[in-house]
Motif scaffolding. Sequence first.
Motif, mmCIF file in Angstrom:
data_model
loop_
_atom_site.group_PDB
_atom_site.id
_atom_site.type_symbol
_atom_site.label_atom_id
_atom_site.label_comp_id
_atom_site.label_asym_id
_atom_site.label_seq_id
_atom_site.Cartn_x
_atom_site.Cartn_y
_atom_site.Cartn_z
ATOM 1 N N LEU A 68 -3.845 -22.215 4.390
ATOM 2 C CA LEU A 68 -2.416 -22.053 3.870
ATOM 3 C C LEU A 68 -1.251 -21.728 4.957
ATOM 4 O O LEU A 68 0.112 -21.714 4.665
ATOM 5 N N GLY A 69 -1.767 -21.274 6.298
ATOM 6 C CA GLY A 69 -0.902 -20.947 7.289
ATOM 7 C C GLY A 69 -0.287 -19.448 6.732
ATOM 8 O O GLY A 69 0.790 -19.047 7.506
ATOM 9 N N VAL A 70 -0.894 -18.722 6.192
ATOM 10 C CA VAL A 70 -0.364 -17.518 5.834
ATOM 11 C C VAL A 70 -1.192 -16.202 6.244
ATOM 12 O O VAL A 70 -2.418 -16.345 6.483
ATOM 13 N N SER A 71 -0.468 -15.244 6.731
ATOM 14 C CA SER A 71 -1.102 -13.986 7.138
ATOM 15 C C SER A 71 -1.530 -13.078 5.987
ATOM 16 O O SER A 71 -0.528 -12.923 5.210
ATOM 17 N N LEU A 72 -2.610 -12.219 5.542
ATOM 18 C CA LEU A 72 -2.558 -11.443 4.676
ATOM 19 C C LEU A 72 -2.352 -9.996 5.209
ATOM 20 O O LEU A 72 -2.836 -9.619 6.227
ATOM 21 N N ASP A 73 -1.270 -9.489 4.616
ATOM 22 C CA ASP A 73 -1.064 -7.987 4.897
ATOM 23 C C ASP A 73 -1.952 -6.891 4.002
ATOM 24 O O ASP A 73 -1.699 -7.011 2.888
ATOM 25 N N LYS A 74 -2.850 -6.181 4.691
ATOM 26 C CA LYS A 74 -3.631 -5.877 4.259
ATOM 27 C C LYS A 74 -3.251 -4.281 3.450
ATOM 28 O O LYS A 74 -2.805 -3.621 4.162
ATOM 29 N N GLU A 75 -3.797 -4.038 2.144
ATOM 30 C CA GLU A 75 -3.489 -2.965 1.711
ATOM 31 C C GLU A 75 -4.695 -2.134 1.086
ATOM 32 O O GLU A 75 -5.403 -2.865 0.538
ATOM 33 N N ASP A 76 -4.440 -0.815 1.287
ATOM 34 C CA ASP A 76 -5.656 0.107 0.927
ATOM 35 C C ASP A 76 -5.836 -0.317 -0.705
ATOM 36 O O ASP A 76 -5.138 -0.360 -1.674
ATOM 37 N N GLU A 77 -7.263 -0.289 -0.891
ATOM 38 C CA GLU A 77 -7.776 -0.746 -2.407
ATOM 39 C C GLU A 77 -7.523 0.482 -3.443
ATOM 40 O O GLU A 77 -6.878 0.112 -4.514
ATOM 41 N N MET A 78 -7.751 1.453 -2.935
ATOM 42 C CA MET A 78 -7.517 2.806 -3.907
ATOM 43 C C MET A 78 -5.995 3.052 -4.145
ATOM 44 O O MET A 78 -5.527 3.148 -5.422
ATOM 45 N N ASP A 79 -5.309 2.923 -2.951
ATOM 46 C CA ASP A 79 -3.561 2.876 -2.889
ATOM 47 C C ASP A 79 -3.315 1.821 -4.204
ATOM 48 O O ASP A 79 -2.416 2.273 -5.293
ATOM 49 N N CYS A 80 -3.788 0.574 -4.096
ATOM 50 C CA CYS A 80 -3.343 -0.145 -5.085
ATOM 51 C C CYS A 80 -3.915 -0.041 -6.848
ATOM 52 O O CYS A 80 -2.987 -0.323 -7.362
ATOM 53 N N LEU A 81 -5.079 0.340 -6.725
ATOM 54 C CA LEU A 81 -5.696 0.700 -8.262
ATOM 55 C C LEU A 81 -4.647 1.597 -8.740
ATOM 56 O O LEU A 81 -4.433 1.498 -10.016
ATOM 57 N N ASN A 115 -0.714 3.334 -12.436
ATOM 58 C CA ASN A 115 0.543 3.921 -12.952
ATOM 59 C C ASN A 115 1.489 3.253 -13.305
ATOM 60 O O ASN A 115 2.272 3.562 -14.500
ATOM 61 N N PHE A 116 2.024 2.178 -12.764
ATOM 62 C CA PHE A 116 2.724 1.067 -13.311
ATOM 63 C C PHE A 116 2.520 0.686 -14.801
ATOM 64 O O PHE A 116 3.414 0.523 -15.536
ATOM 65 N N LEU A 117 1.408 0.121 -15.095
ATOM 66 C CA LEU A 117 1.028 -0.292 -16.437
ATOM 67 C C LEU A 117 1.285 0.708 -17.397
ATOM 68 O O LEU A 117 1.794 0.811 -18.375
ATOM 69 N N LEU A 118 0.919 1.952 -17.189
ATOM 70 C CA LEU A 118 0.821 3.102 -18.145
ATOM 71 C C LEU A 118 2.392 3.631 -18.327
ATOM 72 O O LEU A 118 2.557 4.197 -19.623
ATOM 73 N N LYS A 119 3.245 3.291 -17.497
ATOM 74 C CA LYS A 119 4.626 3.550 -17.585
ATOM 75 C C LYS A 119 5.593 2.643 -18.231
ATOM 76 O O LYS A 119 6.146 3.007 -18.866
ATOM 77 N N ALA A 120 5.264 1.240 -17.709
ATOM 78 C CA ALA A 120 6.025 0.381 -18.085
ATOM 79 C C ALA A 120 5.699 -0.469 -19.242
ATOM 80 O O ALA A 120 6.542 -1.477 -19.860
ATOM 81 N N ILE A 121 4.259 -0.397 -19.625
ATOM 82 C CA ILE A 121 3.912 -1.340 -20.797
ATOM 83 C C ILE A 121 3.630 -0.584 -21.995
ATOM 84 O O ILE A 121 2.799 0.467 -22.043
ATOM 85 N N ARG A 122 4.371 -0.937 -23.225
ATOM 86 C CA ARG A 122 4.209 -0.069 -24.348
ATOM 87 C C ARG A 122 3.038 0.033 -24.640
ATOM 88 O O ARG A 122 2.412 1.098 -25.134
ATOM 89 N N HIS A 123 2.150 -1.042 -25.192
ATOM 90 C CA HIS A 123 0.841 -1.132 -25.497
ATOM 91 C C HIS A 123 -0.279 -1.570 -24.633
ATOM 92 O O HIS A 123 -0.689 -2.381 -24.563
ATOM 93 N N GLU A 124 -0.510 -0.519 -23.469
ATOM 94 C CA GLU A 124 -1.199 -0.883 -22.500
ATOM 95 C C GLU A 124 -2.621 -0.299 -22.837
ATOM 96 O O GLU A 124 -3.610 -0.819 -22.504
ATOM 97 N N ALA A 175 -4.308 -5.853 -7.905
ATOM 98 C CA ALA A 175 -3.683 -6.868 -7.428
ATOM 99 C C ALA A 175 -2.239 -6.316 -7.814
ATOM 100 O O ALA A 175 -1.183 -6.887 -7.125
ATOM 101 N N LEU A 176 -2.017 -5.870 -9.051
ATOM 102 C CA LEU A 176 -0.651 -5.567 -9.148
ATOM 103 C C LEU A 176 -0.109 -4.190 -8.419
ATOM 104 O O LEU A 176 1.167 -4.308 -8.088
ATOM 105 N N GLY A 177 -0.942 -3.691 -7.930
ATOM 106 C CA GLY A 177 -0.547 -2.511 -6.984
ATOM 107 C C GLY A 177 -0.287 -3.035 -5.811
ATOM 108 O O GLY A 177 0.706 -2.698 -5.128
ATOM 109 N N ALA A 178 -1.005 -4.187 -5.249
ATOM 110 C CA ALA A 178 -0.653 -4.962 -4.150
ATOM 111 C C ALA A 178 0.733 -5.419 -4.153
ATOM 112 O O ALA A 178 1.683 -5.436 -3.296
ATOM 113 N N PHE A 179 1.026 -5.933 -5.502
ATOM 114 C CA PHE A 179 2.297 -6.739 -5.343
ATOM 115 C C PHE A 179 3.509 -5.469 -5.447
ATOM 116 O O PHE A 179 4.372 -5.617 -4.972
ATOM 117 N N MET A 180 3.083 -4.309 -5.893
ATOM 118 C CA MET A 180 4.084 -3.298 -6.063
ATOM 119 C C MET A 180 4.433 -2.797 -4.473
ATOM 120 O O MET A 180 5.347 -2.279 -4.431
#
Length: 910
Positions: free
Chosen positions: A202-215, A220-229, A427-432
């Motif tokens: 794909l010609g893209v570079s992967l910018d690596k994020e720590d797995e635990m940070d992301c989890l 935290n995002f889901l528990l705060k932002a989604i009502r019925h998570e 994946a969501l954490g990586a997005f964040m």
Amino acid sequence: MAGLKDDPVLGINDMIETREETEIKDAVIDKVREEGGQGDREMAPMGNSIHRSGSRPQLDLSKAAIQGNSEERDPTILLPNQSDDISHLALDIGGSLIKLVYFSRHEDRTINDKRKKTVKERLGISNGNRRSYPILGGRLHFVKFETRKINECLDFISSKQLHRGGIDTHGWLSEAPANCSAVIKATGGGAYKFADLFKERLGVSLDKEDEMDCLVAGANFLLKAIRHEAFTHMEGHKEFVQIDHNDLFPYLLVNIGSGVSMIKVDGDGKFERVSGTNVGGGTYWGLGRLLTKCKSFDELLELSQRGDNRTIDMLVGDIYGGMDYSKIGLSASTIASSFGKAISEKKELEDYRPEDISLSLLRMISYNIGQISYLNALRFGLKRIFFGGFFIRGHAYTMDTISFAVHFWSKGDAQAMFLRHEGFLGALGAFMSYEKHGLDDLMVHQLVERFPMGAPYTGGKIHGPPLGDLNEKISWMEKFVLKGTEITAPVPMAPPGTTGLGGFEVPSSKGGTLRSDASALNVGVLHLVPTLEVFPLLADPKMYEPNTIDLSDHNELEYWFTVLSEHLPDLVDKAVASEGGTDDAKRRGDAFARVFSAHLARLMEEPAAYGKLGLANLLELREECLREFHFVDAYRSIKQRENEASLAVLPDLLMELDSMTEETRLLTLIEGVLAANIFDWGSRACVDLYHKGTIIEIYRMSRNKMQRPWRVDDFDVFKERMLGSADKKPHPHKRALLFVDNSGADIVLGMLPLARELIRRGTEVVLVANSLPALNDATAMELPDIVAEAAKHCDILRRAAEAGGLLVDAMINTLDGSKENTSSVPLMVVENGCGSPCIDLRQVSSELAAAAKDADLIILEGMGRALHTNFNARFKCDALKLAMVKNQRLAENLIKGNIYDCVCRYEPAS
Ligand SMILES: Nc1ncnc2c1ncn2[C@@H]1O[C@H](COP(=O)(O)OP(=O)(O)O)[C@@H](O)[C@H]1O
Ligand SMILES: CC(C)(COP(=O)(O)O)[C@@H](O)C(=O)NCCC(=O)O
Ligand SMILES: [Mn+2]
């Protein structure tokens, strides 16, 4: 699953309908020539994706299609591949699965028409509350692939051009310039292992994020932002847990992927990985595959549902001669040793049923994880344990087993909770972790989850390439959804059994079949709508629950399921007719019916599958499904016909009203609203009634039947507030918000005359209507024309409409300075942000929220807005709820009355 908050035309699933290509091409070119002065030279070649460059926008016409009726002179044309739909992607490449979270955005297409501008000025709405960098409107999609089939994932990314997005200097997600190599955030071991492959393919570079940070960031995002998570799952019973954001930390996060991580979370970015175990999802799938020869994880899990682990596990009773070991609290059926019976020399692997092996393995691993989790929670004094990771796979039995272990070992002190987006945390954490996307500022009320049909949207694995357009989607459904519906048909649950002496008995939720992944529909598409707000006049927003009817009661669910199913053929007829009755419309109508039925069947099986379910959600889902198949407005011609017929008799009604005393007039007006609310194409009983007479005959009949006291009748209190009493002079309300319902008589002969009365008494009136069509409800777009017609017969309405900026011609005069209109009390229209017959006041348009700030009276009209939702809502200002009940069961349950009874509930400011 709240109201519609997105672009109705281009905002749905990036999909369009494919029609005759050449015809469409010509139409597109003509339209662009007419509108924008761009000649053919600037057109992108058909079928090729061209990306925006520099200052001159170019159009990508591939798969262009006419929206709506192609016979119309100036039809809307959709350009699905036009690259203002910017995407952005993050990955979590695990040992077993690749998880993708991607974001798609359509640029803000809000038409800033003059009417809207004037209303905004009147209401004092400025753009002042914009942040330094805006939160983006768009959608978050969740998709997964098996890691061993990474090529399918690369094809998916490539065909959707997901690797092309970037962050520009303003912090907006935008498209990376063609010459600049894109960088994608990625986590999980595969971010290292497959970096070269991504670069190559794909010609893209992967910018690596720590797995635990992301989890942690994802959880935290889901528990705060989604009502019925988050929810608990015990003995087959699922219950959503309302998490107080101020009381979230600390908690234990247990992510069960291939292996298991246990993380103590103390805050955003504050955590420690305290433990883990190598016996996890990979163990179940790997060992299970060797022992049973299963070809897929789902097959293995499905086997377990027909298994009996007693044939292979050594139980306490096996050791104690059938007896409990009651002294230490173990019953005879407790597993003493997983797979312990296999020590018998008489049997080989082939002698055991694969079903039993799978169940034994599943229980062994789930209990073990539950126990280790509890021990770690105990170690750090944590009461709450959230379980994520795809090992759980929304599988009732797995969750019950883990919950049981936590409950058993903690003696009920610690609680196991599960997450709807279980495997997407990383994946969501990586997005964040992309800077400045603004998503971490999102609030619960700005997120709306929708459940469109189609493989890439179900949070499931992809079978083949992504669906390109509506046509492909319908074909896909014709092949698979019927099957899916059968699979998702209700699965009987075993009656809850006792768990005995605290030992590990068989938990009760052992359904016979496993839902296929393709129809799982657990995770929808998250629509991010920054403009949504909580309605400011709710007395207690935290306690507010929009739904009056809770469908977790199975009898209720079954009743409404039947009502909606029976209404389906009629709705399909109307929808198909509204699109010209063409073969294409019929095919879309059929697809709509299939999809809505599949959703209903899925929800019958598991009412909480999409979050907490109320009747309002079902009614909204129906409208969403119609929109998914491009039915723009199924009741368009019915609404038009009824508006015309009602407008014709309006002058007579106004004359009659004007001849009355104030008191009689007010009563007649309220009576008129209730009587005219009979025009409801969502009610089976009413639709049957419409065959029996003309609109005006039915309206008269309904008015003649009005007899006080109504079943709920607070009219006298309301009257006193409006007209005062002997010793109390009335003081008019400053501003009233009228939440209007149906087109035709309902709005023209019911609500408009009431609005006129309020205006006459010095109260500003804001008509609040749907942003998008739902059944025969009037929309905010339609109201100005209706008011303009009515204003032709009435000076009060005309002056008020002019003052409120509703009459465009009059406004032109005003702008010329030739007419003064500031003396009159204004009549305005705002959209509510919804596209459903009901309204969830936690998620309304910013316009409505602004209009509410000066309001001291709200009037909710109709069953959807005043009964199905908001019947129990309390407000900071005076509230009047008016509706005719057009359903026998609702009348019995809600007001102990009968069909066609009326509700006039007045609640002074609390
Ligand atoms: N369709 C599937 N294919 C393979 N494994 C699956 C599938 N669905 C669920 N699983 C389970 O989920 C585990 C992977 O979970 P996940 O959270 O994605 O972890 P990882 O990041 O290690 O891949 C697998 O080991 C397996 O137990
Ligand atoms: C969809 C509706 C809420 C619309 O009612 P309205 O708000 O227009 O009064 C209502 O028609 C309804 O509850 N219909 C389903 C019940 C039935 O057919 O009896
Ligand atoms: Mn309605």
